[in-house]
Design a protein around this motif. Sequence first.
Motif: not given
Length: 172
Positions: A109-117
């Motif tokens: 939510r903060k960075s907008g980057k995808f999380m790892s699996y």
Amino acid sequence: MSVKQALDNFGKSIVKQSRTNLTKKKKNDTKGLYNSISYDLNVSKNSFSLSFSMDDHGKFIDKGVKGVSSSAKAPNSPYKFGTGTGKKGGLTNGIDGWVQRKRIQFKDRKSGKFMSYKQTAYLIRNSIWNKGIETTNFFTKPFEDSFKRLPDNIVEAFGLEVDNLFNFTTKK
């Protein structure tokens, strides 16, 4: 209709309907459970043996599992997360594999980057652990419905009661 033929039709019907229910309810990811559903019928002159089998996790999909903090999804389930009686790592391995097969990745939510699996799987596992798994009755419903359609002479001849028969078959 012979006893053997009636019971064979009964077994085939339950397997077919259970498999159909798994597919309709979108619980057929790897087809492992789907392919594992089977029955074994042995009929002799004065007795019969009819057993159904499936992968272990099938009972949890059928009856549901109460969560640690909520039992709303499976209020009547005999199973509950956190009791220490289940297979260690079963939920972790299942969800980790599912997340990778489906290529699911949440966004931070903060960075907008995808999380790892791994991070995504952790969040999903945590939610399932707390909220539980909903009851599907993918096997129970076809069993009870097909039992009601068994010819009366077979039910009377063997003195069958659906509750006793079903409880016995699910314990094994």
